[in-house]
Design a protein around this motif. Structure first.
Motif, PDB file in Angstrom:
ATOM      1  N   ALA A 444       0.824  -1.204   0.000  1.00 45.44           N
ATOM      2  CA  ALA A 444       0.000   0.000   0.000  1.00 45.44           C
ATOM      3  C   ALA A 444       0.853   1.247   0.000  1.00 45.44           C
ATOM      4  O   ALA A 444       1.901   1.310   0.615  1.00 45.44           O
ATOM      5  N   SER A 445       0.405   2.251  -0.740  1.00 47.25           N
ATOM      6  CA  SER A 445       1.096   3.528  -0.768  1.00 47.25           C
ATOM      7  C   SER A 445       0.784   4.301   0.499  1.00 47.25           C
ATOM      8  O   SER A 445      -0.302   4.220   1.057  1.00 47.25           O
ATOM      9  N   SER A 446       1.789   5.066   0.959  1.00 48.06           N
ATOM     10  CA  SER A 446       1.592   5.831   2.193  1.00 48.06           C
ATOM     11  C   SER A 446       0.685   7.033   1.968  1.00 48.06           C
ATOM     12  O   SER A 446       0.055   7.520   2.880  1.00 48.06           O
ATOM     13  N   ALA A 447       0.635   7.519   0.727  1.00 48.97           N
ATOM     14  CA  ALA A 447      -0.207   8.680   0.430  1.00 48.97           C
ATOM     15  C   ALA A 447      -1.579   8.222  -0.051  1.00 48.97           C
ATOM     16  O   ALA A 447      -1.693   7.311  -0.854  1.00 48.97           O
ATOM     17  N   SER A 448      -2.619   8.840   0.471  1.00 50.50           N
ATOM     18  CA  SER A 448      -3.971   8.458   0.065  1.00 50.50           C
ATOM     19  C   SER A 448      -4.252   8.979  -1.338  1.00 50.50           C
ATOM     20  O   SER A 448      -3.719  10.001  -1.767  1.00 50.50           O
ATOM     21  N   LEU A 449      -5.094   8.245  -2.033  1.00 51.62           N
ATOM     22  CA  LEU A 449      -5.430   8.612  -3.403  1.00 51.62           C
ATOM     23  C   LEU A 449      -6.491   9.706  -3.417  1.00 51.62           C
ATOM     24  O   LEU A 449      -7.367   9.745  -2.572  1.00 51.62           O
ATOM     25  N   SER A 450      -6.383  10.574  -4.409  1.00 56.42           N
ATOM     26  CA  SER A 450      -7.397  11.609  -4.629  1.00 56.42           C
ATOM     27  C   SER A 450      -7.804  11.526  -6.091  1.00 56.42           C
ATOM     28  O   SER A 450      -7.244  12.197  -6.946  1.00 56.42           O
ATOM     29  N   LEU A 451      -8.753  10.650  -6.372  1.00 60.38           N
ATOM     30  CA  LEU A 451      -9.166  10.376  -7.736  1.00 60.38           C
ATOM     31  C   LEU A 451     -10.501  11.039  -8.047  1.00 60.38           C
ATOM     32  O   LEU A 451     -11.261  11.387  -7.154  1.00 60.38           O
ATOM     33  N   VAL A 452     -10.760  11.185  -9.326  1.00 61.16           N
ATOM     34  CA  VAL A 452     -12.047  11.711  -9.794  1.00 61.16           C
ATOM     35  C   VAL A 452     -12.844  10.524 -10.323  1.00 61.16           C
ATOM     36  O   VAL A 452     -12.492   9.948 -11.356  1.00 61.16           O
ATOM     37  N   PRO A 453     -13.909  10.106  -9.626  1.00 64.82           N
ATOM     38  CA  PRO A 453     -14.627   8.891 -10.038  1.00 64.82           C
ATOM     39  C   PRO A 453     -15.488   9.108 -11.270  1.00 64.82           C
ATOM     40  O   PRO A 453     -15.961  10.214 -11.530  1.00 64.82           O
ATOM     41  N   ASP A 454     -15.687   8.013 -12.021  1.00 67.36           N
ATOM     42  CA  ASP A 454     -16.641   8.043 -13.122  1.00 67.36           C
ATOM     43  C   ASP A 454     -18.067   7.973 -12.584  1.00 67.36           C
ATOM     44  O   ASP A 454     -18.993   8.489 -13.203  1.00 67.36           O
ATOM     45  N   LEU A 455     -18.222   7.317 -11.441  1.00 61.21           N
ATOM     46  CA  LEU A 455     -19.518   7.285 -10.762  1.00 61.21           C
ATOM     47  C   LEU A 455     -19.304   6.896  -9.311  1.00 61.21           C
ATOM     48  O   LEU A 455     -18.257   6.342  -8.953  1.00 61.21           O
ATOM     49  N   THR A 456     -20.272   7.219  -8.477  1.00 58.89           N
ATOM     50  CA  THR A 456     -20.247   6.882  -7.056  1.00 58.89           C
ATOM     51  C   THR A 456     -21.427   5.960  -6.754  1.00 58.89           C
ATOM     52  O   THR A 456     -22.556   6.244  -7.156  1.00 58.89           O
ATOM     53  N   LEU A 457     -21.139   4.863  -6.040  1.00 60.24           N
ATOM     54  CA  LEU A 457     -22.183   3.874  -5.735  1.00 60.24           C
ATOM     55  C   LEU A 457     -22.112   3.481  -4.263  1.00 60.24           C
ATOM     56  O   LEU A 457     -21.030   3.512  -3.652  1.00 60.24           O
ATOM     57  N   PRO A 458     -23.254   3.091  -3.672  1.00 60.81           N
ATOM     58  CA  PRO A 458     -23.240   2.587  -2.288  1.00 60.81           C
ATOM     59  C   PRO A 458     -22.642   1.178  -2.265  1.00 60.81           C
ATOM     60  O   PRO A 458     -22.667   0.451  -3.256  1.00 60.81           O
ATOM     61  N   ARG A 459     -22.149   0.790  -1.105  1.00 52.89           N
ATOM     62  CA  ARG A 459     -21.505  -0.512  -0.973  1.00 52.89           C
ATOM     63  C   ARG A 459     -22.455  -1.650  -1.337  1.00 52.89           C
ATOM     64  O   ARG A 459     -22.049  -2.652  -1.927  1.00 52.89           O
ATOM     65  N   SER A 460     -23.726  -1.483  -1.013  1.00 52.93           N
ATOM     66  CA  SER A 460     -24.694  -2.547  -1.281  1.00 52.93           C
ATOM     67  C   SER A 460     -24.912  -2.770  -2.778  1.00 52.93           C
ATOM     68  O   SER A 460     -25.419  -3.809  -3.181  1.00 52.93           O
ATOM     69  N   HIS A 461     -24.522  -1.783  -3.614  1.00 51.66           N
ATOM     70  CA  HIS A 461     -24.676  -1.912  -5.060  1.00 51.66           C
ATOM     71  C   HIS A 461     -23.402  -2.438  -5.722  1.00 51.66           C
ATOM     72  O   HIS A 461     -23.389  -2.649  -6.941  1.00 51.66           O
ATOM     73  N   VAL A 462     -22.343  -2.622  -4.918  1.00 49.40           N
ATOM     74  CA  VAL A 462     -21.064  -3.045  -5.491  1.00 49.40           C
ATOM     75  C   VAL A 462     -20.612  -4.378  -4.899  1.00 49.40           C
ATOM     76  O   VAL A 462     -20.406  -5.360  -5.624  1.00 49.40           O
ATOM     77  N   LEU A 463     -20.442  -4.422  -3.566  1.00 45.50           N
ATOM     78  CA  LEU A 463     -19.938  -5.637  -2.918  1.00 45.50           C
ATOM     79  C   LEU A 463     -20.945  -6.775  -3.094  1.00 45.50           C
ATOM     80  O   LEU A 463     -22.151  -6.610  -2.876  1.00 45.50           O
ATOM     81  N   GLY A 464     -20.428  -7.907  -3.514  1.00 48.42           N
ATOM     82  CA  GLY A 464     -21.277  -9.061  -3.746  1.00 48.42           C
ATOM     83  C   GLY A 464     -21.904  -9.106  -5.119  1.00 48.42           C
ATOM     84  O   GLY A 464     -22.532 -10.104  -5.488  1.00 48.42           O
ATOM     85  N   HIS A 465     -21.732  -8.039  -5.909  1.00 46.32           N
ATOM     86  CA  HIS A 465     -22.246  -8.019  -7.275  1.00 46.32           C
ATOM     87  C   HIS A 465     -21.132  -8.427  -8.244  1.00 46.32           C
ATOM     88  O   HIS A 465     -19.943  -8.268  -7.969  1.00 46.32           O
ATOM     89  N   SER A 466     -21.527  -8.908  -9.392  1.00 49.08           N
ATOM     90  CA  SER A 466     -20.539  -9.392 -10.364  1.00 49.08           C
ATOM     91  C   SER A 466     -19.751  -8.229 -10.950  1.00 49.08           C
ATOM     92  O   SER A 466     -20.238  -7.093 -11.046  1.00 49.08           O
ATOM     93  N   PHE A 467     -18.510  -8.541 -11.356  1.00 48.76           N
ATOM     94  CA  PHE A 467     -17.710  -7.528 -12.037  1.00 48.76           C
ATOM     95  C   PHE A 467     -18.378  -7.114 -13.345  1.00 48.76           C
ATOM     96  O   PHE A 467     -18.242  -5.964 -13.764  1.00 48.76           O
ATOM     97  N   VAL A 468     -19.084  -8.040 -13.972  1.00 47.14           N
ATOM     98  CA  VAL A 468     -19.802  -7.704 -15.206  1.00 47.14           C
ATOM     99  C   VAL A 468     -20.758  -6.540 -14.954  1.00 47.14           C
ATOM    100  O   VAL A 468     -20.830  -5.580 -15.737  1.00 47.14           O
ATOM    101  N   HIS A 469     -21.488  -6.620 -13.842  1.00 44.43           N
ATOM    102  CA  HIS A 469     -22.439  -5.575 -13.464  1.00 44.43           C
ATOM    103  C   HIS A 469     -21.736  -4.219 -13.319  1.00 44.43           C
ATOM    104  O   HIS A 469     -22.192  -3.198 -13.860  1.00 44.43           O
ATOM    105  N   VAL A 470     -20.602  -4.202 -12.628  1.00 49.15           N
ATOM    106  CA  VAL A 470     -19.901  -2.941 -12.352  1.00 49.15           C
ATOM    107  C   VAL A 470     -19.220  -2.414 -13.614  1.00 49.15           C
ATOM    108  O   VAL A 470     -19.160  -1.200 -13.839  1.00 49.15           O
ATOM    109  N   ILE A 471     -18.702  -3.302 -14.452  1.00 56.13           N
ATOM    110  CA  ILE A 471     -18.044  -2.880 -15.694  1.00 56.13           C
ATOM    111  C   ILE A 471     -19.005  -2.090 -16.568  1.00 56.13           C
ATOM    112  O   ILE A 471     -18.642  -1.051 -17.143  1.00 56.13           O
TER     113      ILE A 471
END
Length: 550
Positions: A444-471
């Motif tokens: 892990a890098s010591s500096a935290s990332l500051s990225l610009v997301p393409d979209l923001t989603l709640p954990r319930s919409h990502v974790l446990g869902h297929s990568f196909v869904h998120v792609i």
């Protein structure tokens, strides 16, 4: 010429011009605006001298102002010299010396036409718009013109087949979007120009020929334009000859398109004193048709009450055209929407991240030319960037400069800084993707990332869902089947924190694989890469935070 003037600052006749030069804007390349500043200061000096009861000044000042302008501009670059040095000029319709004289002695309006066949401009549109920006920075009134009326017919220029006609509703919607986009872009252009210490922009007004085109009657069209056109001239145009030679022919509507476009030039000439049209090299025939139409109008049209008609014999009343080269890829292919490889200026169609990345991937053979065309970076700085590149090509210094400048131009400096930071963290210091599939750089890098997301989603919409869904949600593919195919082709990589940057240390191997907590970078980011360049960034937030955000 300063016999009747005394400068109240230094009580000398020569001080009038010296102080005018001192207090004008030496940083600006805008020689016309500088001359106007000098004229204004000259007048101020003269009024102060009169107040101090020194020698009186004569009126009017026009002759002296003209002499001052000529003394300042003698030996200086004209705006045509600037455009030529940066590679904008492909052809000039009319005598170059006449156009140069017109631009030095008067303030003609300049326009660029834009065909609204899509809801957004693309990078190819920037070429004539950048030429228009240079004109604006030199103090000339500028008019980006959206073809909301002429698009109903379809421009045949450069095409071997007829365009698929769009509905009037689609054209009207596209036109409204592009007018709005142009107005926003021009404000960003102004901020970008100020960052390069370019001031004194002329007035800019976005127009749509749907404002006057529908009111044009057939009788007016034939009397104003049709009586001055010869069929032999129209048949000799390259577009017509190519279409006839190919055997597909050309419709009457397409055949008359140059005449409709030429009416735009006549209207702008009559209404806004526009005497110069800028367009792509494929527009040369249409521009010449507009010039011919204006000359015919000048010679034959009766005077209209309230209209100040120009003197047809006056050289300073002559219309001109200027074409810029068509944007091509390194392989020589046309770069535009019709070629299927458009990079859009609307961030909803091409993300800022992707626009930055696209310019970053510019070939070495093209980057110097693109820096001259798409930026206001001075030529000596471009030369320095190319010298650095010759010493260390892998650093891709001019490509980074081009990407940041173009994104600043189109989306603003803040967006450009974010895109540069995001690329640096994703792709490393040299801006290159780490395509290795090893796990040796997974600390892990010591500096935290500051990225610009393409979209923001709640954990319930990502974790446990297929990568196909998120792609699909991240728009790396358009459909689930395309996402599944990309996974089966071993083309989807998962980002992880490295010591100095994000690395794509493993592939998504199974189409049924689901996203787990340990797949998130810093417990917040899901970073996916398709192939070597397409990256999707999903910010994953708590459901409570998502509800508050929503």
């Amino acid at each position: 010429m300063f016999a009747n003037y005394i400068c109240p600052r230094c009580f000398s006749k020569e001080g009038v011009l010296n102080n005018a030069l001192r207090y004008s804007r030496p940083q600006s390349l805008n020689h016309r605006s500088r001359s106007q500043d000098i004229a204004r200061l000259f007048s101020q000096h003269a009024r102060r001298a009169d107040t101090l009861k020194t020698e009186p000044y004569t009126t009017p000042l026009q002759n002296d102002v003209k002499n001052i302008r000529e003394s300042v501009e003698k030996g200086k670059e004209s705006v045509l010299d600037v455009l030529e040095a940066r590679g904008f000029i492909h052809d000039i319709a009319g005598a170059r010396i006449g156009l140069d004289d017109l631009l030095k002695k008067t303030s003609p309006g300049v326009y660029v036409g834009i065909d609204p066949t899509a809801p957004s401009l693309h990078v190819g549109h920037l070429l004539p718009l950048m030429a228009l920006l240079w004109m604006s920075l030199s103090g000339y009134p500028t008019f980006p013109l959206v073809g909301g009326f002429t698009a109903r017919i379809g421009d045949p220029s450069g095409r071997t087949t007829a365009r698929d006609l769009q509905s009037s509703t689609t054209i009207a919607d596209n036109s409204a979007r592009i007018v709005n986009q142009l107005e926003k872009l021009w404000k960003l252009f102004g901020k970008y120009a100020h960052s390069h210490k370019q001031y004194g922009a002329g007035q800019n007004a976005v127009k749509n020929n749907a404002e006057w085109g529908p009111a044009l009657t057939l009788e007016d069209f034939l009397r104003t334009i049709g009586t001055g056109v010869r069929l032999g001239t129209m048949l000799s145009r390259d577009t017509v000859k190519i279409r006839l030679a190919k055997g597909g022919g050309m419709s009457f509507a397409e055949f008359t398109y140059p005449l409709l476009q030429s009416y735009d030039f006549v209207h702008l000439y009559r209404t806004f004193d526009v005497q110069l049209q800028i367009g792509g090299s494929d527009q040369y025939g249409n521009i010449v048709a507009g010039i011919d139409a204006i000359n015919h109008y000048q010679a034959t049209a009766p005077s209209v009450p309230g209209e100040k008609k120009k003197d047809a014999k006056d050289p300073l009343s002559t219309p001109y055209g200027l074409t810029v080269p068509l944007l091509t890829t390194a392989s020589g292919a046309k770069f535009g929407k019709s070629a299927g490889n458009a990079i859009w200026l609307d961030s909803e169609k091409t993300s800022i991240f992707d626009l930055y990345g696209f310019m970053l991937s510019t070939a070495d053979a093209d980057v110097e030319r693109f820096l001259k065309l798409f930026t206001l970076v001075p030529l000596h700085q471009i030369a320095q960037a190319m010298e650095f590149h010759a010493k260390d090509p892998s650093a891709r210094h001019p490509q980074h400069l081009l990407a940041h400048e173009l994104v600043s131009l189109v989306h603003g400096a803040t967006a450009a800084d974010r895109a540069r930071s995001q690329h640096a963290q994703l792709f490393g210091r040299r801006g290159l993707l780490d395509t290795k599939t090893t796990t040796g750089d997974s600390e892990a890098s010591s500096a935290s990332l500051s990225l610009v997301p393409d979209l923001t989603l709640p954990r319930s919409h990502v974790l446990g869902h297929s990568f196909v869904h998120v792609i699909v949600l991240a728009k790396l593919t358009d459909t689930r089947s395309m996402a599944q195919n990309a996974i089966e082709a071993k083309g989807i990589y998962l980002g992880a924190s490295g010591q100095t940057r994000l690395v794509f240390s493993r592939r998504v191997e199974d189409r049924k694989e689901v996203v787990r907590e340990q797949d998130l970078v810093e417990g917040r980011w899901l970073v996916l890469r398709k192939g070597k360049k397409d990256v999707g960034i999903v910010e994953v937030v708590d459901d409570e935070g998502w509800e508050e955000k929503d």
